[in-house]
Design a protein around this motif. Structure first.
Motif, PDB file in Angstrom:
ATOM      1  N   GLY A 150       0.845  -1.311  -0.058  1.00 32.03           N
ATOM      2  CA  GLY A 150       0.029   0.020   0.175  1.00 32.03           C
ATOM      3  C   GLY A 150       0.941   1.244   0.137  1.00 32.03           C
ATOM      4  N   ASN A 151       1.922   1.306  -0.581  1.00 35.76           N
ATOM      5  CA  ASN A 151       2.855   2.437  -0.651  1.00 35.76           C
ATOM      6  C   ASN A 151       2.989   3.066  -1.924  1.00 35.76           C
ATOM      7  OD1 ASN A 151       4.317   0.645  -2.088  1.00 35.76           O
ATOM      8  ND2 ASN A 151       6.321   0.779  -0.921  1.00 35.76           N
ATOM      9  N   GLY A 152       2.061   2.719  -2.891  1.00 37.68           N
ATOM     10  CA  GLY A 152       1.922   3.681  -4.089  1.00 37.68           C
ATOM     11  C   GLY A 152       2.668   2.903  -5.386  1.00 37.68           C
ATOM     12  N   SER A 153       3.234   1.814  -4.863  1.00 36.85           N
ATOM     13  CA  SER A 153       4.021   1.237  -6.103  1.00 36.85           C
ATOM     14  C   SER A 153       3.298   0.446  -7.016  1.00 36.85           C
ATOM     15  CB  SER A 153       5.408   0.575  -5.353  1.00 36.85           C
ATOM     16  OG  SER A 153       4.639  -0.419  -4.553  1.00 36.85           O
ATOM     17  N   TYR A 154       2.090  -0.173  -6.721  1.00 40.96           N
ATOM     18  CA  TYR A 154       1.355  -1.122  -7.359  1.00 40.96           C
ATOM     19  C   TYR A 154       1.326  -0.794  -8.781  1.00 40.96           C
ATOM     20  CZ  TYR A 154      -2.859  -4.114  -8.969  1.00 40.96           C
ATOM     21  OH  TYR A 154      -3.688  -4.891  -9.370  1.00 40.96           O
ATOM     22  N   GLU A 155       0.740   0.324  -9.045  1.00 38.31           N
ATOM     23  CA  GLU A 155       0.609   0.710 -10.371  1.00 38.31           C
ATOM     24  C   GLU A 155       1.901   0.417 -11.453  1.00 38.31           C
ATOM     25  OE1 GLU A 155      -2.168   0.945 -12.107  1.00 38.31           O
ATOM     26  OE2 GLU A 155      -3.491   0.644 -10.578  1.00 38.31           O
ATOM     27  N   SER A 156       2.994   1.172 -10.869  1.00 37.48           N
ATOM     28  CA  SER A 156       4.131   1.150 -11.709  1.00 37.48           C
ATOM     29  C   SER A 156       4.806  -0.330 -11.825  1.00 37.48           C
ATOM     30  CB  SER A 156       5.293   1.889 -10.964  1.00 37.48           C
ATOM     31  OG  SER A 156       5.643   1.559  -9.691  1.00 37.48           O
ATOM     32  N   ILE A 157       4.515  -1.129 -10.778  1.00 39.49           N
ATOM     33  CA  ILE A 157       5.171  -2.518 -10.839  1.00 39.49           C
ATOM     34  C   ILE A 157       4.310  -3.232 -11.794  1.00 39.49           C
ATOM     35  CG2 ILE A 157       5.356  -4.533  -9.559  1.00 39.49           C
ATOM     36  CD1 ILE A 157       6.361  -2.727  -7.256  1.00 39.49           C
ATOM     37  N   ILE A 158       2.848  -3.106 -11.789  1.00 42.62           N
ATOM     38  CA  ILE A 158       2.000  -4.124 -12.626  1.00 42.62           C
ATOM     39  C   ILE A 158       2.312  -3.600 -14.126  1.00 42.62           C
ATOM     40  CG2 ILE A 158      -0.095  -2.707 -12.598  1.00 42.62           C
ATOM     41  CD1 ILE A 158      -1.372  -5.157 -12.206  1.00 42.62           C
ATOM     42  N   GLN A 159       2.708  -2.220 -14.211  1.00 47.58           N
ATOM     43  CA  GLN A 159       2.805  -1.698 -15.723  1.00 47.58           C
ATOM     44  C   GLN A 159       4.233  -2.130 -16.254  1.00 47.58           C
ATOM     45  OE1 GLN A 159       2.405   2.552 -15.742  1.00 47.58           O
ATOM     46  NE2 GLN A 159       0.099   2.479 -14.978  1.00 47.58           N
ATOM     47  N   ARG A 160       5.307  -2.162 -15.237  1.00 49.81           N
ATOM     48  CA  ARG A 160       6.500  -2.772 -15.646  1.00 49.81           C
ATOM     49  C   ARG A 160       6.566  -4.240 -16.163  1.00 49.81           C
ATOM     50  NH1 ARG A 160      10.085  -4.810 -12.183  1.00 49.81           N
ATOM     51  NH2 ARG A 160       9.310  -3.843 -10.449  1.00 49.81           N
ATOM     52  N   HIS A 161       5.766  -4.855 -15.625  1.00 53.73           N
ATOM     53  CA  HIS A 161       5.618  -6.351 -15.938  1.00 53.73           C
ATOM     54  C   HIS A 161       4.830  -6.660 -17.229  1.00 53.73           C
ATOM     55  CE1 HIS A 161       8.281  -8.140 -12.906  1.00 53.73           C
ATOM     56  NE2 HIS A 161       7.442  -7.427 -12.071  1.00 53.73           N
ATOM     57  N   ARG A 162       4.047  -5.632 -17.771  1.00 47.57           N
ATOM     58  CA  ARG A 162       3.176  -5.701 -18.745  1.00 47.57           C
ATOM     59  C   ARG A 162       1.889  -6.553 -18.452  1.00 47.57           C
ATOM     60  NH1 ARG A 162       5.379  -3.152 -23.056  1.00 47.57           N
ATOM     61  NH2 ARG A 162       7.815  -2.623 -22.864  1.00 47.57           N
ATOM     62  N   LEU A 163       1.535  -6.135 -17.211  1.00 45.55           N
ATOM     63  CA  LEU A 163       0.355  -7.188 -16.710  1.00 45.55           C
ATOM     64  C   LEU A 163      -0.879  -6.122 -16.467  1.00 45.55           C
ATOM     65  CD1 LEU A 163       2.115  -9.908 -14.857  1.00 45.55           C
ATOM     66  CD2 LEU A 163       1.082  -9.940 -16.936  1.00 45.55           C
ATOM     67  N   THR A 164      -1.959  -6.721 -16.274  1.00 47.81           N
ATOM     68  CA  THR A 164      -3.195  -5.961 -15.561  1.00 47.81           C
ATOM     69  C   THR A 164      -3.839  -6.505 -14.484  1.00 47.81           C
ATOM     70  OG1 THR A 164      -4.641  -7.371 -17.030  1.00 47.81           O
ATOM     71  CG2 THR A 164      -3.445  -5.383 -18.285  1.00 47.81           C
ATOM     72  N   SER A 165      -4.591  -5.779 -13.743  1.00 45.79           N
ATOM     73  CA  SER A 165      -5.070  -6.097 -12.768  1.00 45.79           C
ATOM     74  C   SER A 165      -5.992  -7.519 -12.892  1.00 45.79           C
ATOM     75  CB  SER A 165      -6.232  -4.978 -11.957  1.00 45.79           C
ATOM     76  OG  SER A 165      -7.067  -4.579 -13.008  1.00 45.79           O
ATOM     77  N   SER A 166      -6.420  -7.337 -14.222  1.00 43.69           N
ATOM     78  CA  SER A 166      -7.277  -8.812 -14.663  1.00 43.69           C
ATOM     79  C   SER A 166      -6.484 -10.033 -14.559  1.00 43.69           C
ATOM     80  CB  SER A 166      -7.934  -8.512 -15.993  1.00 43.69           C
ATOM     81  OG  SER A 166      -8.839  -7.516 -16.072  1.00 43.69           O
ATOM     82  N   ASP A 167      -5.114  -9.698 -15.215  1.00 47.74           N
ATOM     83  CA  ASP A 167      -4.229 -10.942 -15.367  1.00 47.74           C
ATOM     84  C   ASP A 167      -3.680 -11.325 -13.917  1.00 47.74           C
ATOM     85  OD1 ASP A 167      -4.033 -10.707 -17.851  1.00 47.74           O
ATOM     86  OD2 ASP A 167      -2.333  -9.150 -17.681  1.00 47.74           O
ATOM     87  N   GLN A 168      -3.650 -10.278 -12.700  1.00 51.24           N
ATOM     88  CA  GLN A 168      -3.641 -10.867 -11.514  1.00 51.24           C
ATOM     89  C   GLN A 168      -4.847 -11.307 -10.809  1.00 51.24           C
ATOM     90  OE1 GLN A 168      -3.383  -7.440  -8.791  1.00 51.24           O
ATOM     91  NE2 GLN A 168      -2.617  -8.672  -7.081  1.00 51.24           N
ATOM     92  N   ILE A 169      -5.762 -11.038 -10.999  1.00 51.02           N
ATOM     93  CA  ILE A 169      -6.960 -11.636 -10.521  1.00 51.02           C
ATOM     94  C   ILE A 169      -7.188 -13.226 -11.105  1.00 51.02           C
ATOM     95  CG2 ILE A 169      -9.635 -11.547 -10.797  1.00 51.02           C
ATOM     96  CD1 ILE A 169      -9.513  -8.592 -10.658  1.00 51.02           C
ATOM     97  N   ASN A 170      -6.963 -13.355 -12.256  1.00 50.39           N
ATOM     98  CA  ASN A 170      -6.857 -14.584 -13.235  1.00 50.39           C
ATOM     99  C   ASN A 170      -5.924 -15.369 -12.467  1.00 50.39           C
ATOM    100  OD1 ASN A 170      -8.929 -13.919 -14.736  1.00 50.39           O
ATOM    101  ND2 ASN A 170      -7.733 -13.361 -16.331  1.00 50.39           N
ATOM    102  N   MET A 171      -4.654 -14.981 -12.260  1.00 55.67           N
ATOM    103  CA  MET A 171      -3.930 -15.845 -11.659  1.00 55.67           C
ATOM    104  C   MET A 171      -4.055 -16.176 -10.281  1.00 55.67           C
ATOM    105  SD  MET A 171      -0.806 -17.845 -11.981  1.00 55.67           S
ATOM    106  CE  MET A 171      -0.105 -17.086 -13.488  1.00 55.67           C
ATOM    107  N   ASP A 172      -4.649 -15.231  -9.440  1.00 56.31           N
ATOM    108  CA  ASP A 172      -5.113 -15.761  -8.413  1.00 56.31           C
ATOM    109  C   ASP A 172      -6.036 -16.757  -8.070  1.00 56.31           C
ATOM    110  OD1 ASP A 172      -3.437 -14.082  -6.728  1.00 56.31           O
ATOM    111  OD2 ASP A 172      -4.849 -12.366  -6.655  1.00 56.31           O
ATOM    112  N   GLU A 173      -7.295 -16.439  -9.101  1.00 56.03           N
ATOM    113  CA  GLU A 173      -8.318 -17.275  -9.275  1.00 56.03           C
ATOM    114  C   GLU A 173      -7.857 -18.849  -9.619  1.00 56.03           C
ATOM    115  OE1 GLU A 173     -11.174 -15.488 -11.439  1.00 56.03           O
ATOM    116  OE2 GLU A 173     -11.828 -14.436  -9.852  1.00 56.03           O
ATOM    117  N   GLU A 174      -6.780 -18.854 -10.610  1.00 56.09           N
ATOM    118  CA  GLU A 174      -6.325 -20.119 -11.080  1.00 56.09           C
ATOM    119  C   GLU A 174      -5.310 -20.938 -10.457  1.00 56.09           C
ATOM    120  OE1 GLU A 174      -5.167 -19.267 -15.015  1.00 56.09           O
ATOM    121  OE2 GLU A 174      -7.198 -18.581 -15.626  1.00 56.09           O
TER     122      GLU A 174
END
Length: 203
Positions: free
Chosen positions: A150-174
């Motif tokens: 929760g330190n504000g780094s989430y958006e930059s890190i997810i963009q650096r990996h060329r992923l989306t929040s949907s990708d993250q949700i899918n990986m969590d669910e699968e």
């Protein structure tokens, strides 16, 4: 929630976001001295333990949290007093799955995947062998770390990996959530759900 807990909880969140993880951990431990039966303390302690790479503490915290969540549900099922919103979900839950669970109240970990998700990230992301064997999970481990920090780094890190929040949700669910559920089914003290002394049971 005990009125003395909220300041400790708020302070813990603030310290975590500032990067003072040890201080945040100590806040939550102090909060447990005030009320060792408050589920959210264990969730927050588990997150901080994860950030500190204290896998054992994180796992124990999430087990305690799940126990405190499921215990009242088990009692409500036995007394036919489930709240209406849970009764609707319970009545529509797969009977084939239900009969395979250690207790009927275990259905709650299927309709609320939150603790299973956190638990699984600690089980996988903090295990070097698992990460070496599954390098494709490395970006998701880093993204999850930023998310709970929760330190504000989430958006930059997810963009650096060329992923989306949907990708993250899918990986969590699968991948993550099914593992977390399996671990809870295998390691919760199902025969002791009536007790709230989770410190004794899991620590």
């Amino acid at each position: 929630m005990n009125h003395r807990l909220q300041p400790l909880m708020d302070q813990g969140v603030a310290l975590k976001r500032q990067g003072n993880l040890e201080g945040a951990r100590d806040c939550y431990i102090q909060a447990l001295k005030e009320d060792p039966t408050e589920m959210m303390i264990y969730i927050n302690l588990g997150k901080v333990a994860h950030l500190l790479r204290s896998q054992d503490l994180a796992i124990r915290s999430y087990l305690a949290s799940a126990h405190l969540q499921i215990g009242p549900v088990e009692a409500a099922i036995q007394n036919n007093q489930l709240p209406m919103h849970l009764k609707i979900q319970y009545d529509s839950f797969s009977k084939d799955v239900l009969v395979q669970l250690p207790k009927k109240s275990a259905f709650i970990i299927f309709i609320d995947p939150n603790t299973s998700r956190h638990l699984a990230h600690s089980l996988i992301d903090l295990s070097p062998d698992k990460m070496r064997g599954n390098p494709e999970l490395s970006p998701y481990a880093e993204i999850y770390h930023a998310h709970i920090f929760g330190n504000g780094s989430y958006e930059s890190i997810i963009q650096r990996h060329r992923l989306t929040s949907s990708d993250q949700i899918n990986m969590d669910e699968e991948t993550y959530i099914p593992l977390g559920r399996k671990f809870l089914v295998e390691h919760l003290k199902w025969d002791q759900l009536s007790t709230t002394d989770v410190l004794k049971l899991y620590f």
